[in-house]
Design a protein around this motif. Sequence first.
Motif, PDB file in Angstrom:
ATOM      1  N   ARG A  34      14.818   0.764  -2.949  1.00 20.26           N
ATOM      2  CA  ARG A  34      14.645   0.056  -1.674  1.00 20.26           C
ATOM      3  C   ARG A  34      13.486   0.638  -0.881  1.00 20.26           C
ATOM      4  NH1 ARG A  34      20.405  -0.510   1.224  1.00 20.26           N
ATOM      5  NH2 ARG A  34      19.016  -1.344   2.829  1.00 20.26           N
ATOM      6  N   ARG A  35      13.346   1.935  -0.908  1.00 17.11           N
ATOM      7  CA  ARG A  35      12.234   2.557  -0.183  1.00 17.11           C
ATOM      8  C   ARG A  35      10.897   2.230  -0.841  1.00 17.11           C
ATOM      9  NH1 ARG A  35      16.743   4.978   0.994  1.00 17.11           N
ATOM     10  NH2 ARG A  35      17.013   6.257   2.873  1.00 17.11           N
ATOM     11  N   MET A  36      10.905   2.138  -2.169  1.00 21.46           N
ATOM     12  CA  MET A  36       9.661   1.782  -2.853  1.00 21.46           C
ATOM     13  C   MET A  36       9.278   0.323  -2.586  1.00 21.46           C
ATOM     14  SD  MET A  36       8.594   4.575  -4.028  1.00 21.46           S
ATOM     15  CE  MET A  36       7.154   3.930  -4.897  1.00 21.46           C
ATOM     16  N   LEU A  37      10.258  -0.542  -2.368  1.00 22.11           N
ATOM     17  CA  LEU A  37       9.940  -1.912  -1.962  1.00 22.11           C
ATOM     18  C   LEU A  37       9.156  -1.897  -0.654  1.00 22.11           C
ATOM     19  CD1 LEU A  37      13.175  -4.042  -2.594  1.00 22.11           C
ATOM     20  CD2 LEU A  37      11.195  -3.767  -4.069  1.00 22.11           C
ATOM     21  N   ASP A  38       9.599  -1.065   0.267  1.00 22.62           N
ATOM     22  CA  ASP A  38       8.905  -0.958   1.550  1.00 22.62           C
ATOM     23  C   ASP A  38       7.510  -0.380   1.353  1.00 22.62           C
ATOM     24  OD1 ASP A  38       8.412  -0.986   4.243  1.00 22.62           O
ATOM     25  OD2 ASP A  38       9.746   0.674   4.743  1.00 22.62           O
ATOM     26  N   LEU A  39       7.409   0.687   0.581  1.00 20.92           N
ATOM     27  CA  LEU A  39       6.119   1.340   0.364  1.00 20.92           C
ATOM     28  C   LEU A  39       5.127   0.406  -0.315  1.00 20.92           C
ATOM     29  CD1 LEU A  39       4.336   3.907   0.365  1.00 20.92           C
ATOM     30  CD2 LEU A  39       5.437   4.531  -1.804  1.00 20.92           C
ATOM     31  N   LEU A  40       5.597  -0.344  -1.303  1.00 19.51           N
ATOM     32  CA  LEU A  40       4.715  -1.192  -2.100  1.00 19.51           C
ATOM     33  C   LEU A  40       4.624  -2.620  -1.570  1.00 19.51           C
ATOM     34  CD1 LEU A  40       5.847   0.001  -5.646  1.00 19.51           C
ATOM     35  CD2 LEU A  40       3.847   0.748  -4.334  1.00 19.51           C
ATOM     36  N   VAL A  94       3.907   1.034 -15.007  1.00 16.34           N
ATOM     37  CA  VAL A  94       3.034   0.004 -15.554  1.00 16.34           C
ATOM     38  C   VAL A  94       3.278  -1.333 -14.856  1.00 16.34           C
ATOM     39  CG1 VAL A  94       4.686  -0.568 -17.391  1.00 16.34           C
ATOM     40  CG2 VAL A  94       2.262  -1.104 -17.701  1.00 16.34           C
ATOM     41  N   ARG A  95       2.215  -2.096 -14.659  1.00 13.88           N
ATOM     42  CA  ARG A  95       2.344  -3.461 -14.156  1.00 13.88           C
ATOM     43  C   ARG A  95       2.798  -4.387 -15.279  1.00 13.88           C
ATOM     44  NH1 ARG A  95      -2.979  -2.424 -11.098  1.00 13.88           N
ATOM     45  NH2 ARG A  95      -3.686  -2.198 -13.235  1.00 13.88           N
ATOM     46  N   VAL A  96       3.568  -5.385 -14.928  1.00 15.14           N
ATOM     47  CA  VAL A  96       3.994  -6.376 -15.909  1.00 15.14           C
ATOM     48  C   VAL A  96       2.776  -7.078 -16.512  1.00 15.14           C
ATOM     49  CG1 VAL A  96       5.155  -8.601 -16.155  1.00 15.14           C
ATOM     50  CG2 VAL A  96       6.301  -6.720 -14.973  1.00 15.14           C
ATOM     51  N   SER A  97       1.774  -7.343 -15.709  1.00 14.29           N
ATOM     52  CA  SER A  97       0.588  -8.043 -16.204  1.00 14.29           C
ATOM     53  C   SER A  97      -0.222  -7.192 -17.180  1.00 14.29           C
ATOM     54  CB  SER A  97      -0.303  -8.488 -15.042  1.00 14.29           C
ATOM     55  OG  SER A  97      -0.703  -7.373 -14.261  1.00 14.29           O
ATOM     56  N   ASN A 148      -0.887  -9.638  -6.972  1.00  8.50           N
ATOM     57  CA  ASN A 148      -0.440  -8.669  -7.962  1.00  8.50           C
ATOM     58  C   ASN A 148      -0.610  -7.255  -7.399  1.00  8.50           C
ATOM     59  OD1 ASN A 148       0.505  -7.603 -10.342  1.00  8.50           O
ATOM     60  ND2 ASN A 148      -1.280  -8.145 -11.568  1.00  8.50           N
ATOM     61  N   PHE A 149       0.119  -6.303  -7.990  1.00 10.73           N
ATOM     62  CA  PHE A 149       0.037  -4.911  -7.550  1.00 10.73           C
ATOM     63  C   PHE A 149      -1.335  -4.329  -7.893  1.00 10.73           C
ATOM     64  CE2 PHE A 149       4.546  -5.763  -8.073  1.00 10.73           C
ATOM     65  CZ  PHE A 149       5.088  -5.207  -6.924  1.00 10.73           C
ATOM     66  N   SER A 150      -1.863  -3.536  -6.980  1.00  8.58           N
ATOM     67  CA  SER A 150      -3.178  -2.928  -7.161  1.00  8.58           C
ATOM     68  C   SER A 150      -3.068  -1.628  -7.957  1.00  8.58           C
ATOM     69  CB  SER A 150      -3.806  -2.627  -5.804  1.00  8.58           C
ATOM     70  OG  SER A 150      -3.068  -1.601  -5.136  1.00  8.58           O
ATOM     71  N   ASP A 151      -4.201  -1.094  -8.359  1.00 11.87           N
ATOM     72  CA  ASP A 151      -4.225   0.210  -9.026  1.00 11.87           C
ATOM     73  C   ASP A 151      -3.672   1.294  -8.114  1.00 11.87           C
ATOM     74  OD1 ASP A 151      -5.350  -0.950 -11.261  1.00 11.87           O
ATOM     75  OD2 ASP A 151      -7.392  -0.263 -10.835  1.00 11.87           O
ATOM     76  N   HIS A 152      -3.987   1.201  -6.830  1.00  6.61           N
ATOM     77  CA  HIS A 152      -3.483   2.190  -5.872  1.00  6.61           C
ATOM     78  C   HIS A 152      -1.963   2.131  -5.783  1.00  6.61           C
ATOM     79  CE1 HIS A 152      -3.393   4.760  -2.324  1.00  6.61           C
ATOM     80  NE2 HIS A 152      -2.629   3.848  -1.729  1.00  6.61           N
ATOM     81  N   GLU A 153      -1.408   0.938  -5.755  1.00  7.05           N
ATOM     82  CA  GLU A 153       0.054   0.801  -5.671  1.00  7.05           C
ATOM     83  C   GLU A 153       0.718   1.270  -6.964  1.00  7.05           C
ATOM     84  OE1 GLU A 153       0.000  -2.916  -2.515  1.00  7.05           O
ATOM     85  OE2 GLU A 153      -0.298  -3.248  -4.664  1.00  7.05           O
ATOM     86  N   LEU A 154       0.075   1.026  -8.081  1.00  6.10           N
ATOM     87  CA  LEU A 154       0.579   1.557  -9.349  1.00  6.10           C
ATOM     88  C   LEU A 154       0.599   3.079  -9.312  1.00  6.10           C
ATOM     89  CD1 LEU A 154       1.487   1.032 -12.292  1.00  6.10           C
ATOM     90  CD2 LEU A 154      -0.945   1.008 -12.922  1.00  6.10           C
ATOM     91  N   ALA A 155      -0.443   3.683  -8.753  1.00  5.65           N
ATOM     92  CA  ALA A 155      -0.509   5.145  -8.654  1.00  5.65           C
ATOM     93  C   ALA A 155       0.575   5.679  -7.725  1.00  5.65           C
ATOM     94  CB  ALA A 155      -1.887   5.571  -8.160  1.00  5.65           C
TER      95      ALA A 155
END
Length: 262
Positions: A34-40, A94-97, A148-155
């Motif tokens: 849940r916290r990662m949902l907020d962060l990302l 990893v991103r799904v894409s 889509n999620f960015s490289d920064h969000e993946l990091a």
Amino acid sequence: MHLTSRELALLTDVFKLLADRTLPEDVLRLEVGRRMLDLLRADYLGSYVWDSAQEIFAHRVAFNMSADNLGDYERYFQYRDPLISALLTRRESVRVSDLMPHEALVRTEFFNDFLRRDGLHWGINLIAWDGDENIGDLRIWRGEHRENFSDHELALLELIRPAFTVALARARSEAGLAREADAFADGTAAEMAQTGADLLGRLTRREREVVSLAAEGLLDKEIAQRLGISYTTVRTHLDRSFQKLGINNRSRLARLLQLTRR
């Protein structure tokens, strides 16, 4: 890696949660997720643990997803998930894409009859690996209205993975010790004595000395004086012993030692 003040505050909260030794596995997965949902800035969470005996994903926790849809995943779609085989080869977030081109994913039954029903569109995943054992995951998704999620969000997700894995492994270990302690408390005298002996066998020589004196009723300062060690060292030995034995107070410790001496 540059972090904004918002990201730093949210990550600090996540790491505080991961340091909490009182939380069981399912609570850890849900609250960290849940916290990662907020962060990302994401919308949906699903999380499972791989049951190697049954070869299925089980022990679901989720947020913003329908129970009916997740039930369909467990009964049907997990066996037809086109992402899993590639995901299970990854040891990093990893991103799904990156597992499957989005253009290909949207043509699958998995997307149209499962993901789309709850509005899941862009995904990012983390699996916690304890050696070769999958002990839990975080499946985080955004709706179609987002990018889509960015490289920064993946990091950012990858940043919490080591501590998340350690916290899950610790919670699993402590739950196992607690079950052994409960079996000890419910068993016959002979069974309790054997179980207690097995538990005490996990302690070092010094830890056994400390818990023996503690069970006799000596205070921590008295134990320190008797053994010629510091008060802090006594507390460290007791804390580690309680963790190894799956107990949380001296009365249970005294009971355990009493039964093993019969």
